[in-house]
Motif scaffolding. Structure first.
Motif, PDB file in Angstrom:
ATOM      1  N   HIS A 185      -3.310  93.066 -17.511  1.00 58.89           N
ATOM      2  CA  HIS A 185      -3.384  92.290 -16.271  1.00 58.89           C
ATOM      3  C   HIS A 185      -4.659  92.553 -15.474  1.00 58.89           C
ATOM      4  CE1 HIS A 185       0.663  90.554 -16.611  1.00 58.89           C
ATOM      5  NE2 HIS A 185       0.950  91.693 -17.198  1.00 58.89           N
ATOM      6  N   LEU A 186      -5.706  93.010 -16.148  1.00 59.17           N
ATOM      7  CA  LEU A 186      -7.011  93.184 -15.520  1.00 59.17           C
ATOM      8  C   LEU A 186      -7.899  92.016 -15.913  1.00 59.17           C
ATOM      9  CD1 LEU A 186      -7.593  96.987 -16.257  1.00 59.17           C
ATOM     10  CD2 LEU A 186      -6.806  95.947 -14.114  1.00 59.17           C
ATOM     11  N   CYS A 187      -8.949  91.796 -15.147  1.00 58.15           N
ATOM     12  CA  CYS A 187      -9.908  90.746 -15.480  1.00 58.15           C
ATOM     13  C   CYS A 187     -10.903  91.301 -16.496  1.00 58.15           C
ATOM     14  CB  CYS A 187     -10.629  90.253 -14.227  1.00 58.15           C
ATOM     15  SG  CYS A 187     -11.721  88.854 -14.570  1.00 58.15           S
ATOM     16  N   HIS A 188     -10.988  90.650 -17.633  1.00 60.54           N
ATOM     17  CA  HIS A 188     -11.921  91.038 -18.686  1.00 60.54           C
ATOM     18  C   HIS A 188     -13.112  90.091 -18.628  1.00 60.54           C
ATOM     19  CE1 HIS A 188      -9.193  93.831 -20.885  1.00 60.54           C
ATOM     20  NE2 HIS A 188      -8.337  93.199 -20.095  1.00 60.54           N
ATOM     21  N   VAL A 189     -14.269  90.632 -18.299  1.00 60.39           N
ATOM     22  CA  VAL A 189     -15.471  89.821 -18.091  1.00 60.39           C
ATOM     23  C   VAL A 189     -16.412  89.990 -19.269  1.00 60.39           C
ATOM     24  CG1 VAL A 189     -17.446  89.407 -16.582  1.00 60.39           C
ATOM     25  CG2 VAL A 189     -15.241  90.046 -15.599  1.00 60.39           C
ATOM     26  N   TYR A 190     -16.907  88.866 -19.743  1.00 60.45           N
ATOM     27  CA  TYR A 190     -17.868  88.836 -20.840  1.00 60.45           C
ATOM     28  C   TYR A 190     -19.175  88.277 -20.294  1.00 60.45           C
ATOM     29  CZ  TYR A 190     -13.766  89.720 -23.636  1.00 60.45           C
ATOM     30  OH  TYR A 190     -12.635  90.280 -24.145  1.00 60.45           O
ATOM     31  N   MET A 240     -20.291  81.338 -24.081  1.00 55.23           N
ATOM     32  CA  MET A 240     -19.051  80.618 -24.198  1.00 55.23           C
ATOM     33  C   MET A 240     -18.863  80.121 -25.620  1.00 55.23           C
ATOM     34  SD  MET A 240     -17.563  77.632 -21.819  1.00 55.23           S
ATOM     35  CE  MET A 240     -18.900  76.526 -22.040  1.00 55.23           C
ATOM     36  N   ARG A 241     -19.977  79.893 -26.294  1.00 53.60           N
ATOM     37  CA  ARG A 241     -19.893  79.442 -27.680  1.00 53.60           C
ATOM     38  C   ARG A 241     -19.011  80.387 -28.508  1.00 53.60           C
ATOM     39  NH1 ARG A 241     -24.190  76.915 -31.320  1.00 53.60           N
ATOM     40  NH2 ARG A 241     -25.000  76.358 -29.284  1.00 53.60           N
ATOM     41  N   GLU A 242     -19.062  81.675 -28.170  1.00 52.56           N
ATOM     42  CA  GLU A 242     -18.278  82.671 -28.886  1.00 52.56           C
ATOM     43  C   GLU A 242     -16.786  82.371 -28.807  1.00 52.56           C
ATOM     44  OE1 GLU A 242     -20.493  82.964 -26.471  1.00 52.56           O
ATOM     45  OE2 GLU A 242     -21.609  84.820 -26.590  1.00 52.56           O
ATOM     46  N   PHE A 243     -16.347  81.840 -27.673  1.00 56.00           N
ATOM     47  CA  PHE A 243     -14.926  81.533 -27.489  1.00 56.00           C
ATOM     48  C   PHE A 243     -14.583  80.150 -28.036  1.00 56.00           C
ATOM     49  CE2 PHE A 243     -16.052  84.638 -24.246  1.00 56.00           C
ATOM     50  CZ  PHE A 243     -15.187  85.657 -24.604  1.00 56.00           C
ATOM     51  N   VAL A 244     -15.492  79.217 -27.911  1.00 58.83           N
ATOM     52  CA  VAL A 244     -15.268  77.859 -28.417  1.00 58.83           C
ATOM     53  C   VAL A 244     -15.045  77.894 -29.929  1.00 58.83           C
ATOM     54  CG1 VAL A 244     -16.381  75.609 -28.755  1.00 58.83           C
ATOM     55  CG2 VAL A 244     -16.512  76.746 -26.533  1.00 58.83           C
ATOM     56  N   TYR A 245     -15.789  78.743 -30.609  1.00 57.27           N
ATOM     57  CA  TYR A 245     -15.685  78.836 -32.064  1.00 57.27           C
ATOM     58  C   TYR A 245     -14.913  80.076 -32.524  1.00 57.27           C
ATOM     59  CZ  TYR A 245     -18.838  74.906 -32.493  1.00 57.27           C
ATOM     60  OH  TYR A 245     -19.388  73.657 -32.425  1.00 57.27           O
ATOM     61  N   MET A 273     -26.858  80.806 -19.604  1.00 61.03           N
ATOM     62  CA  MET A 273     -25.809  81.805 -19.815  1.00 61.03           C
ATOM     63  C   MET A 273     -25.005  82.002 -18.542  1.00 61.03           C
ATOM     64  SD  MET A 273     -27.449  84.796 -22.205  1.00 61.03           S
ATOM     65  CE  MET A 273     -28.791  85.194 -21.126  1.00 61.03           C
ATOM     66  N   ALA A 274     -23.796  82.533 -18.725  1.00 62.93           N
ATOM     67  CA  ALA A 274     -22.921  82.818 -17.585  1.00 62.93           C
ATOM     68  C   ALA A 274     -21.979  83.949 -17.962  1.00 62.93           C
ATOM     69  CB  ALA A 274     -22.114  81.579 -17.207  1.00 62.93           C
ATOM     70  N   ARG A 275     -21.342  84.499 -16.935  1.00 63.44           N
ATOM     71  CA  ARG A 275     -20.260  85.452 -17.159  1.00 63.44           C
ATOM     72  C   ARG A 275     -18.955  84.665 -17.176  1.00 63.44           C
ATOM     73  NH1 ARG A 275     -20.272  89.037 -12.290  1.00 63.44           N
ATOM     74  NH2 ARG A 275     -20.862  87.049 -11.407  1.00 63.44           N
ATOM     75  N   ILE A 276     -18.089  85.009 -18.112  1.00 57.36           N
ATOM     76  CA  ILE A 276     -16.778  84.372 -18.218  1.00 57.36           C
ATOM     77  C   ILE A 276     -15.728  85.471 -18.151  1.00 57.36           C
ATOM     78  CG2 ILE A 276     -15.222  83.047 -19.696  1.00 57.36           C
ATOM     79  CD1 ILE A 276     -17.661  81.591 -20.756  1.00 57.36           C
ATOM     80  N   GLY A 277     -14.703  85.249 -17.331  1.00 53.28           N
ATOM     81  CA  GLY A 277     -13.639  86.231 -17.190  1.00 53.28           C
ATOM     82  C   GLY A 277     -12.292  85.653 -17.582  1.00 53.28           C
ATOM     83  N   PHE A 278     -11.465  86.497 -18.156  1.00 54.30           N
ATOM     84  CA  PHE A 278     -10.110  86.142 -18.564  1.00 54.30           C
ATOM     85  C   PHE A 278      -9.154  87.106 -17.882  1.00 54.30           C
ATOM     86  CE2 PHE A 278     -12.902  84.942 -21.982  1.00 54.30           C
ATOM     87  CZ  PHE A 278     -12.393  83.759 -22.487  1.00 54.30           C
ATOM     88  N   GLU A 279      -8.039  86.566 -17.407  1.00 58.11           N
ATOM     89  CA  GLU A 279      -7.043  87.434 -16.786  1.00 58.11           C
ATOM     90  C   GLU A 279      -5.649  86.850 -16.992  1.00 58.11           C
ATOM     91  OE1 GLU A 279      -6.083  89.519 -12.464  1.00 58.11           O
ATOM     92  OE2 GLU A 279      -7.748  88.125 -12.645  1.00 58.11           O
ATOM     93  N   ASP A 335      -2.632  77.073 -24.239  1.00 55.36           N
ATOM     94  CA  ASP A 335      -3.333  76.013 -23.498  1.00 55.36           C
ATOM     95  C   ASP A 335      -4.774  76.419 -23.202  1.00 55.36           C
ATOM     96  OD1 ASP A 335      -1.071  74.433 -23.491  1.00 55.36           O
ATOM     97  OD2 ASP A 335      -0.500  74.933 -21.436  1.00 55.36           O
ATOM     98  N   MET A 336      -4.977  77.664 -22.839  1.00 57.49           N
ATOM     99  CA  MET A 336      -6.330  78.144 -22.554  1.00 57.49           C
ATOM    100  C   MET A 336      -7.189  78.119 -23.820  1.00 57.49           C
ATOM    101  SD  MET A 336      -7.585  81.674 -20.726  1.00 57.49           S
ATOM    102  CE  MET A 336      -6.916  82.741 -21.995  1.00 57.49           C
ATOM    103  N   LYS A 337      -6.619  78.560 -24.917  1.00 55.36           N
ATOM    104  CA  LYS A 337      -7.332  78.566 -26.202  1.00 55.36           C
ATOM    105  C   LYS A 337      -7.703  77.139 -26.609  1.00 55.36           C
ATOM    106  CE  LYS A 337      -5.070  79.279 -30.085  1.00 55.36           C
ATOM    107  NZ  LYS A 337      -4.332  79.915 -31.193  1.00 55.36           N
ATOM    108  N   GLU A 338      -6.773  76.222 -26.471  1.00 55.49           N
ATOM    109  CA  GLU A 338      -7.040  74.835 -26.849  1.00 55.49           C
ATOM    110  C   GLU A 338      -8.101  74.198 -25.945  1.00 55.49           C
ATOM    111  OE1 GLU A 338      -6.092  73.420 -29.673  1.00 55.49           O
ATOM    112  OE2 GLU A 338      -5.177  75.376 -30.070  1.00 55.49           O
ATOM    113  N   PHE A 339      -8.090  74.546 -24.665  1.00 56.44           N
ATOM    114  CA  PHE A 339      -9.128  74.052 -23.761  1.00 56.44           C
ATOM    115  C   PHE A 339     -10.505  74.512 -24.247  1.00 56.44           C
ATOM    116  CE2 PHE A 339     -11.908  75.367 -20.190  1.00 56.44           C
ATOM    117  CZ  PHE A 339     -12.346  74.094 -19.821  1.00 56.44           C
ATOM    118  N   LEU A 340     -10.631  75.791 -24.527  1.00 55.43           N
ATOM    119  CA  LEU A 340     -11.930  76.311 -24.974  1.00 55.43           C
ATOM    120  C   LEU A 340     -12.351  75.671 -26.284  1.00 55.43           C
ATOM    121  CD1 LEU A 340     -11.475  80.033 -23.957  1.00 55.43           C
ATOM    122  CD2 LEU A 340     -13.157  78.416 -23.010  1.00 55.43           C
ATOM    123  N   ARG A 341     -11.444  75.523 -27.208  1.00 58.19           N
ATOM    124  CA  ARG A 341     -11.777  74.898 -28.493  1.00 58.19           C
ATOM    125  C   ARG A 341     -12.132  73.426 -28.329  1.00 58.19           C
ATOM    126  NH1 ARG A 341      -7.642  77.751 -32.799  1.00 58.19           N
ATOM    127  NH2 ARG A 341      -8.928  79.622 -33.078  1.00 58.19           N
TER     128      ARG A 341
END
Length: 99
Positions: free
Chosen positions: A22-27, A1-6, A40-46, A87-93
């Motif tokens: 419109h697919l779920c992208h899982v990292y 998740m650090r990758e997205f926070v920064y 660690m965890a899997r994080i998905g964006f859709e 909003d999603m970007k700001e939440f992660l940051r």
């Protein structure tokens, strides 16, 4: 998740563009803050019809007292939705305080 926070604005634009399918992208192998019950965890964006969804593996908790309530809710439920990508970007940051 650090990758997205920064993540940089350019990286977020690439992510936003990839969600247009419109697919779920899982990292996989996303590093969580130290106070989380897992490393660690899997994080998905859709991108859904009118919202953006952010997913995370269930069963994770955070013992950090200053963790945002929305972060703890996300961990508990496994999903959080946002009205727009910004909003999603700001939440992660906003989670920089956990690292």
């Amino acid at each position: 998740m650090r990758e997205f926070v920064y993540g940089t604005d350019q990286q977020y634009e690439l992510l936003k563009g990839s969600l247009e399918d419109h697919l779920c992208h899982v990292y996989s192998h996303c590093y969580l803050p130290d106070n989380c019950s897992k490393d660690m965890a899997r994080i998905g964006f859709e991108k859904e019809e009118n919202t953006y969804a952010l997913f995370i593996d269930k069963g994770i908790s955070c013992s950090c007292n200053h963790a945002p309530a929305l972060f703890k809710d996300w961990l508990a439920v496994g999903t959080v939705r946002f009205l727009d990508f910004t909003d999603m970007k700001e939440f992660l940051r906003s989670l920089k305080c956990l690292y």
